[in-house]
Design an enzyme around this catalytic site. Structure first.
Site, PDB file in Angstrom:
ATOM      1  N   ASN A   1       0.873  -1.161   0.000  1.00  0.00           N
ATOM      2  CA  ASN A   1       0.000   0.000   0.000  1.00  0.00           C
ATOM      3  C   ASN A   1       0.920   1.223   0.000  1.00  0.00           C
ATOM      4  O   ASN A   1       1.413   1.642   1.047  1.00  0.00           O
ATOM      5  CB  ASN A   1      -0.873  -0.072   1.269  1.00  0.00           C
ATOM      6  CG  ASN A   1      -1.825   1.079   1.390  1.00  0.00           C
ATOM      7  OD1 ASN A   1      -1.749   2.052   0.635  1.00  0.00           O
ATOM      8  ND2 ASN A   1      -2.721   0.982   2.353  1.00  0.00           N
TER       9      ASN A   1
ATOM     10  N   LYS B   1       3.083   0.850   3.264  1.00  0.00           N
ATOM     11  CA  LYS B   1       2.646  -0.158   4.225  1.00  0.00           C
ATOM     12  C   LYS B   1       2.712  -1.510   3.529  1.00  0.00           C
ATOM     13  O   LYS B   1       2.499  -1.587   2.319  1.00  0.00           O
ATOM     14  CB  LYS B   1       1.210   0.114   4.681  1.00  0.00           C
ATOM     15  CG  LYS B   1       1.076   1.419   5.453  1.00  0.00           C
ATOM     16  CD  LYS B   1      -0.344   1.643   5.937  1.00  0.00           C
ATOM     17  CE  LYS B   1      -0.418   2.986   6.642  1.00  0.00           C
ATOM     18  NZ  LYS B   1      -1.763   3.461   6.904  1.00  0.00           N
TER      19      LYS B   1
ATOM     20  N   ARG C   1      -2.491  -1.825  -3.517  1.00  0.00           N
ATOM     21  CA  ARG C   1      -3.646  -0.942  -3.397  1.00  0.00           C
ATOM     22  C   ARG C   1      -3.480   0.146  -4.463  1.00  0.00           C
ATOM     23  O   ARG C   1      -2.458   0.837  -4.507  1.00  0.00           O
ATOM     24  CB  ARG C   1      -3.665  -0.295  -2.019  1.00  0.00           C
ATOM     25  CG  ARG C   1      -4.751   0.739  -1.899  1.00  0.00           C
ATOM     26  CD  ARG C   1      -4.541   1.583  -0.674  1.00  0.00           C
ATOM     27  NE  ARG C   1      -5.544   2.632  -0.615  1.00  0.00           N
ATOM     28  CZ  ARG C   1      -5.419   3.696   0.148  1.00  0.00           C
ATOM     29  NH1 ARG C   1      -4.337   3.878   0.890  1.00  0.00           N
ATOM     30  NH2 ARG C   1      -6.366   4.596   0.160  1.00  0.00           N
TER      31      ARG C   1
ATOM     32  N   HIS D   1     -11.386   4.570  -0.508  1.00  0.00           N
ATOM     33  CA  HIS D   1     -11.257   3.745   0.711  1.00  0.00           C
ATOM     34  C   HIS D   1     -12.033   2.424   0.586  1.00  0.00           C
ATOM     35  O   HIS D   1     -12.382   1.799   1.588  1.00  0.00           O
ATOM     36  CB  HIS D   1     -11.768   4.506   1.963  1.00  0.00           C
ATOM     37  CG  HIS D   1     -10.863   5.615   2.399  1.00  0.00           C
ATOM     38  ND1 HIS D   1     -11.345   6.826   2.862  1.00  0.00           N
ATOM     39  CD2 HIS D   1      -9.513   5.701   2.436  1.00  0.00           C
ATOM     40  CE1 HIS D   1     -10.334   7.610   3.168  1.00  0.00           C
ATOM     41  NE2 HIS D   1      -9.204   6.949   2.914  1.00  0.00           N
TER      42      HIS D   1
ATOM     43  N   HIS E   1     -14.454   5.726   8.084  1.00  0.00           N
ATOM     44  CA  HIS E   1     -13.014   5.491   7.938  1.00  0.00           C
ATOM     45  C   HIS E   1     -12.341   6.827   8.236  1.00  0.00           C
ATOM     46  O   HIS E   1     -12.313   7.735   7.399  1.00  0.00           O
ATOM     47  CB  HIS E   1     -12.698   5.014   6.512  1.00  0.00           C
ATOM     48  CG  HIS E   1     -11.228   4.824   6.271  1.00  0.00           C
ATOM     49  ND1 HIS E   1     -10.640   3.589   6.083  1.00  0.00           N
ATOM     50  CD2 HIS E   1     -10.220   5.724   6.195  1.00  0.00           C
ATOM     51  CE1 HIS E   1      -9.336   3.741   5.908  1.00  0.00           C
ATOM     52  NE2 HIS E   1      -9.055   5.035   5.960  1.00  0.00           N
ATOM     53  N   LEU E   2     -11.829   6.967   9.468  1.00  0.00           N
ATOM     54  CA  LEU E   2     -11.255   8.249   9.882  1.00  0.00           C
ATOM     55  C   LEU E   2      -9.756   8.082  10.097  1.00  0.00           C
ATOM     56  O   LEU E   2      -9.308   7.612  11.152  1.00  0.00           O
ATOM     57  CB  LEU E   2     -11.934   8.732  11.181  1.00  0.00           C
ATOM     58  CG  LEU E   2     -13.473   8.765  11.173  1.00  0.00           C
ATOM     59  CD1 LEU E   2     -14.010   9.175  12.545  1.00  0.00           C
ATOM     60  CD2 LEU E   2     -13.987   9.719  10.095  1.00  0.00           C
TER      61      LEU E   2
ATOM     62  N   ARG F   1      -6.548  17.824   3.760  1.00  0.00           N
ATOM     63  CA  ARG F   1      -7.471  18.066   2.637  1.00  0.00           C
ATOM     64  C   ARG F   1      -8.743  18.734   3.150  1.00  0.00           C
ATOM     65  O   ARG F   1      -9.202  18.431   4.252  1.00  0.00           O
ATOM     66  CB  ARG F   1      -7.826  16.738   1.952  1.00  0.00           C
ATOM     67  CG  ARG F   1      -6.690  16.191   1.118  1.00  0.00           C
ATOM     68  CD  ARG F   1      -7.025  14.812   0.584  1.00  0.00           C
ATOM     69  NE  ARG F   1      -6.228  13.793   1.225  1.00  0.00           N
ATOM     70  CZ  ARG F   1      -6.480  12.487   1.200  1.00  0.00           C
ATOM     71  NH1 ARG F   1      -7.542  12.038   0.554  1.00  0.00           N
ATOM     72  NH2 ARG F   1      -5.698  11.627   1.804  1.00  0.00           N
TER      73      ARG F   1
ATOM     74  N   GLY G   1     -10.450   6.645  13.954  1.00  0.00           N
ATOM     75  CA  GLY G   1     -11.631   5.860  14.338  1.00  0.00           C
ATOM     76  C   GLY G   1     -11.291   4.737  15.314  1.00  0.00           C
ATOM     77  O   GLY G   1     -12.065   4.420  16.212  1.00  0.00           O
TER      78      GLY G   1
ATOM     79  N   GLU H   1      -6.449  -3.275   5.238  1.00  0.00           N
ATOM     80  CA  GLU H   1      -6.420  -3.193   3.775  1.00  0.00           C
ATOM     81  C   GLU H   1      -5.442  -4.202   3.188  1.00  0.00           C
ATOM     82  O   GLU H   1      -5.698  -4.784   2.134  1.00  0.00           O
ATOM     83  CB  GLU H   1      -6.047  -1.760   3.351  1.00  0.00           C
ATOM     84  CG  GLU H   1      -7.187  -0.782   3.607  1.00  0.00           C
ATOM     85  CD  GLU H   1      -6.751   0.664   3.665  1.00  0.00           C
ATOM     86  OE1 GLU H   1      -5.914   0.986   4.546  1.00  0.00           O
ATOM     87  OE2 GLU H   1      -7.216   1.466   2.856  1.00  0.00           O
TER      88      GLU H   1
HETATM   89  P1  ADP Z   1      -3.636   6.935   6.604  1.00  0.00           P
HETATM   90  O1  ADP Z   1      -3.651   5.432   6.421  1.00  0.00           O
HETATM   91  O2  ADP Z   1      -4.752   7.643   5.900  1.00  0.00           O
HETATM   92  O3  ADP Z   1      -2.299   7.564   6.445  1.00  0.00           O
HETATM   93  P2  ADP Z   1      -4.161   6.266   9.345  1.00  0.00           P
HETATM   94  O4  ADP Z   1      -5.404   5.470   9.240  1.00  0.00           O
HETATM   95  O5  ADP Z   1      -2.885   5.563   9.676  1.00  0.00           O
HETATM   96  O6  ADP Z   1      -3.996   7.217   8.114  1.00  0.00           O
HETATM   97  O7  ADP Z   1      -4.444   7.386  10.474  1.00  0.00           O
HETATM   98  C1  ADP Z   1      -3.471   8.338  10.769  1.00  0.00           C
HETATM   99  C2  ADP Z   1      -4.057   9.358  11.723  1.00  0.00           C
HETATM  100  O8  ADP Z   1      -4.633   8.709  12.851  1.00  0.00           O
HETATM  101  C3  ADP Z   1      -2.983  10.278  12.294  1.00  0.00           C
HETATM  102  O9  ADP Z   1      -2.862  11.438  11.539  1.00  0.00           O
HETATM  103  C4  ADP Z   1      -3.508  10.622  13.673  1.00  0.00           C
HETATM  104  O10 ADP Z   1      -4.149  11.882  13.602  1.00  0.00           O
HETATM  105  C5  ADP Z   1      -4.580   9.606  13.967  1.00  0.00           C
HETATM  106  N1  ADP Z   1      -4.304   8.853  15.183  1.00  0.00           N
HETATM  107  C6  ADP Z   1      -3.507   7.774  15.337  1.00  0.00           C
HETATM  108  N2  ADP Z   1      -3.509   7.386  16.632  1.00  0.00           N
HETATM  109  C7  ADP Z   1      -4.315   8.247  17.294  1.00  0.00           C
HETATM  110  C8  ADP Z   1      -4.718   8.396  18.643  1.00  0.00           C
HETATM  111  N3  ADP Z   1      -4.293   7.552  19.615  1.00  0.00           N
HETATM  112  N4  ADP Z   1      -5.549   9.424  18.960  1.00  0.00           N
HETATM  113  C9  ADP Z   1      -5.977  10.242  18.020  1.00  0.00           C
HETATM  114  N5  ADP Z   1      -5.652  10.162  16.721  1.00  0.00           N
HETATM  115  C10 ADP Z   1      -4.819   9.184  16.370  1.00  0.00           C
END
Ligand code: ADP
Length: 393
Positions: free
Chosen positions: A9, A16, A90, A178, A205-206, A238, A327, A378
């Site tokens: 990914n 990843k 991905r 996503h 998906h946050l 974004r 999330g 994923e």
């Molecule tokens: P992506 O795969 O889109 O790069 P991720 O799903 O790995 O992103 O999520 C990354 C985000 O998750 C980080 O920017 C951070 O803001 C948030 N995050 C990770 N751990 C925590 C936590 N314990 N509390 C709050 N936010 C967190």
């Protein structure tokens, strides 16, 4: 030697990966990531028990090719134990034509390259990983798994814009993203909560990219991202949904060109733009500045508002699932989002929420509209599709 599938990914600043045994249940061998590529790269690998095998700073990793070479070097220590049967990727954008994963051929690479303007921050990195592997290991089959594919079940109303029809014919439509993550959640729900899996669910998906998906009976019926991964929720950097009139104003009155607008909307907006402090929710949560609080409040406000809208598009909501970095890890965001959704009958148990780990229901037993945390995976979804495509070769 044990056959294995490598799932990759490749993002803008991270790579990843997961290595899975190529057998029925696809057991995980290792997973890890190289993040901070180009700035302060960090390489970590864990075994299936979550124990660290590698956890090191690698400042020399300046781009995706370098990251892949580093990963390849690390994996080569296992070359007497495992043999690669295939590599799955991905791919952020599969456009209108790709409804499922496919084995990569030169023609497919050409099609995906043409979609680059639709995902300028992601597609080039996905393609770079494919091309690097094709050069280094030309005999290993590669499979593309599309983030857009899961949403192709949506009806026309959900996929169109109210533009003249010829624009739709030219591919200007809502694609959604996503999908690999949503597909994983849909699959896990079937095991964890079979009744809910068949009902009306919103999945949130946050992560640093963020979106919502409305699913009915495990299929996507609506999602917040659209033509590109800019639409919908505000994200780390974004902007999320924006009145298109703002773009006209920026071009006509502030004289910004396309490149400047792209930079503004993709890399300087969202939580970073609103707070002026950081794109990382952890940093904002620990910060005293009122701008940090305001950015978090804006994020929650729009998640709640858009879940309400998705519930309306399904004619109701039976449950909610949180996934991805925020999330899965931020009890405070889950709490505030669910507070805002109390009017829909969504409630969580605060102790369960504060202590949530792994796959877990956060609602009191028997709650009519259960809320779950389900970690996304994923890489496992990619490995699964790769295995299926390889079986057809
Ligand atoms: P992506 O795969 O889109 O790069 P991720 O799903 O790995 O992103 O999520 C990354 C985000 O998750 C980080 O920017 C951070 O803001 C948030 N995050 C990770 N751990 C925590 C936590 N314990 N509390 C709050 N936010 C967190």
């Amino acid at each position: 030697m044990t056959p294995a599938i490598l799932a990759l990914n490749a993002g803008s600043s991270s790579l990843k990966f997961g290595l899975f045994k190529d057998t029925d249940q696809l057991p995980l061998l290792f997973k890890g990531q190289i993040d901070g590529i180009g700035s302060n790269a960090h390489f970590s690998v864990v075994n299936p028990h979550g124990e660290h095998l590698v956890d090191e700073v690698c400042q020399h990793i300046s781009d995706q090719a370098c990251a892949l070479a580093h990963l390849g070097q690390w994996l080569s220590q296992f070359k007497t134990q495992f043999t690669l049967s295939g590599v799955g990727h991905r791919i952020v954008h599969g456009g209108r034509d790709f409804h499922c994963a496919v084995t990569i051929t030169p023609d497919i690479i050409e099609c995906l390259t043409k979609l680059t303007p639709l995902a300028p921050l992601h597609q080039p990195h996905n393609l770079a990983a494919i091309n690097t592997i094709a050069k280094r290991m030309p005999d290993i089959p590669q499979v593309a798994c599309f983030d857009t594919a899961f949403h192709r079940t949506q009806n026309k109303l959900a996929q169109r814009f109210a533009l003249p029809r010829e624009y739709y014919e030219r591919g200007i439509q809502r694609y959604g993203f996503h999908g690999t993550s949503y597909e994983w959640i849909s699959l896990r729900l079937k095991t964890l909560a079979p009744a809910l899996a068949q009902a009306k669910v919103v999945v949130a998906h946050l992560g640093s990219g963020a979106s919502l998906c409305a699913m009915v009976n495990g299929k996507s019926v609506e999602t917040t991202m659209g033509f590109t991964a800019l639409d919908g929720l505000p994200m780390g950097t974004r902007c999320g949904a924006l009145d298109p009139g703002v773009l006209l104003y920026l071009m006509q009155t502030e004289w910004l060109n396309a490149e400047q607008i792209q930079d503004l909307l993709y890399t300087r907006s969202g939580l970073l733009g609103l707070s002026g402090i950081s794109n990382d929710l952890r940093v904002l949560s620990d910060h005293d500045a009122s701008e940090a609080r305001e950015a978090i409040d804006y994020f929650v406000y729009h998640i709640v508002a858009k879940i309400g809208s998705l519930a309306a598009s399904m004619g109701g909501i039976d449950g909610l699932v949180f996934t991805a970095g925020i999330g899965e890890n931020s009890a405070a965001i889950r709490r505030d989002v669910c507070k805002g959704l109390a009017f829909l009958g969504i409630h969580i148990d605060s102790v369960a929420n504060d202590n949530a780990k792994q796959e877990q229901c956060l609602s009191p037993a028997g709650a009519p509209k259960p809320v779950w945390v389900i970690p996304t995976n994923e890489e496992c979804m990619i490995a699964h599709h790769t295995q299926q495509c390889l079986a057809q070769l």
